[in-house]
Write a protein that holds these residues in place. Structure first.
Motif, PDB file in Angstrom:
ATOM      1  N   ALA A  59       0.972  -1.783   0.054  1.00 12.76           N
ATOM      2  CA  ALA A  59      -0.102  -0.187  -0.528  1.00 12.76           C
ATOM      3  C   ALA A  59       0.549   1.204   0.072  1.00 12.76           C
ATOM      4  O   ALA A  59       0.759   2.233  -0.193  1.00 12.76           O
ATOM      5  CB  ALA A  59      -1.281   0.322   1.121  1.00 12.76           C
ATOM      6  N   THR A  60       2.352   0.893   0.333  1.00 12.78           N
ATOM      7  CA  THR A  60       2.985   2.117   0.871  1.00 12.78           C
ATOM      8  C   THR A  60       3.979   2.784  -0.488  1.00 12.78           C
ATOM      9  O   THR A  60       4.538   1.381   0.061  1.00 12.78           O
ATOM     10  CB  THR A  60       3.344   2.629   2.085  1.00 12.78           C
ATOM     11  OG1 THR A  60       4.284   1.543   2.312  1.00 12.78           O
ATOM     12  CG2 THR A  60       2.131   3.276   2.429  1.00 12.78           C
ATOM     13  N   ILE A  61       4.502   3.381  -0.363  1.00 14.27           N
ATOM     14  CA  ILE A  61       6.099   3.221  -1.143  1.00 14.27           C
ATOM     15  C   ILE A  61       6.679   4.162  -0.055  1.00 14.27           C
ATOM     16  O   ILE A  61       6.908   5.256   0.379  1.00 14.27           O
ATOM     17  CB  ILE A  61       6.348   4.530  -2.040  1.00 14.27           C
ATOM     18  CG1 ILE A  61       5.092   3.643  -3.212  1.00 14.27           C
ATOM     19  CG2 ILE A  61       7.933   3.881  -3.190  1.00 14.27           C
ATOM     20  CD1 ILE A  61       5.830   2.300  -4.208  1.00 14.27           C
ATOM     21  N   GLU A  62       8.150   3.453   0.882  1.00 11.33           N
ATOM     22  CA  GLU A  62       8.963   3.935   0.863  1.00 11.33           C
ATOM     23  C   GLU A  62      10.476   4.339   0.954  1.00 11.33           C
ATOM     24  O   GLU A  62      10.999   3.475   0.368  1.00 11.33           O
ATOM     25  CB  GLU A  62       9.216   3.263   3.126  1.00 11.33           C
ATOM     26  CG  GLU A  62       7.837   2.749   3.608  1.00 11.33           C
ATOM     27  CD  GLU A  62       8.068   2.217   4.761  1.00 11.33           C
ATOM     28  OE1 GLU A  62       9.462   2.418   4.646  1.00 11.33           O
ATOM     29  OE2 GLU A  62       7.038   1.552   5.176  1.00 11.33           O
ATOM     30  N   ILE A  63      10.666   5.560   0.840  1.00 15.27           N
ATOM     31  CA  ILE A  63      12.087   5.583   0.028  1.00 15.27           C
ATOM     32  C   ILE A  63      12.471   6.065   0.608  1.00 15.27           C
ATOM     33  O   ILE A  63      12.909   7.197   2.121  1.00 15.27           O
ATOM     34  CB  ILE A  63      11.585   7.047  -0.993  1.00 15.27           C
ATOM     35  CG1 ILE A  63      10.932   6.956  -1.949  1.00 15.27           C
ATOM     36  CG2 ILE A  63      12.707   7.938  -1.031  1.00 15.27           C
ATOM     37  CD1 ILE A  63       9.635   7.842  -2.660  1.00 15.27           C
TER      38      ILE A  63
END
Length: 142
Positions: A59-63
């Motif tokens: 559900a998320t993109i962690e950069i």
């Protein structure tokens, strides 16, 4: 005397020669980073993550800031991201909206999809062409 609003905006515009980054160039760096960063295994880490989001596997993109530091050794870019996280979160969000691929496998519809389809159908029934219906990028985000 009243001031011209255009002049007032010019008065508060940030000159480029005062050490502030060119945000168009910074946005382009966000796009370049997301498209080009490779993991240690050689895969495109963030494009693969975007595909997983499109396929609803995550559900998320962690950069990771360390990835930004390692990418093209652009210490100014990584420093700008670290020191102005709010602005760069917006930039990365817009870049992700642009780069988000279509799902490459069957995904189950959820309430967001039903509402989106309903919105599209209402617009088309109202006389709009499907390609004229603009969906704000924030709506499909989950």
């Amino acid at each position: 005397p009243k001031r011209n609003p255009a002049i007032e905006m010019a008065d508060i515009a940030v000159p480029k020669n005062r050490g502030f980054p060119d945000f168009k160039q910074e946005y382009d760096k966000c796009l370049d980073f997301l498209k080009g960063f490779k993991s240690e295994s050689g895969g495109f880490k963030y494009m693969n993550a975007l595909q997983s989001v499109a396929n609803r596997e995550q559900a998320t993109i962690e950069i990771e800031i360390d990835d930004i530091k390692d990418f093209k050794d652009d210490l100014d870019f990584s420093s700008n991201v670290a020191n102005n996280a709010h602005t760069y979160t917006e930039m990365f969000s817009k870049a992700i909206d642009v780069l988000m691929p279509e799902a490459d496998k069957q995904v189950d519809l959820d309430v967001h999809d039903v509402l989106q389809n309903h919105r599209m159908n209402n617009a088309v029934e109202g006389g709009a062409f499907a390609e004229e219906v603009v969906t704000p990028p924030e709506l499909p985000r989950r």
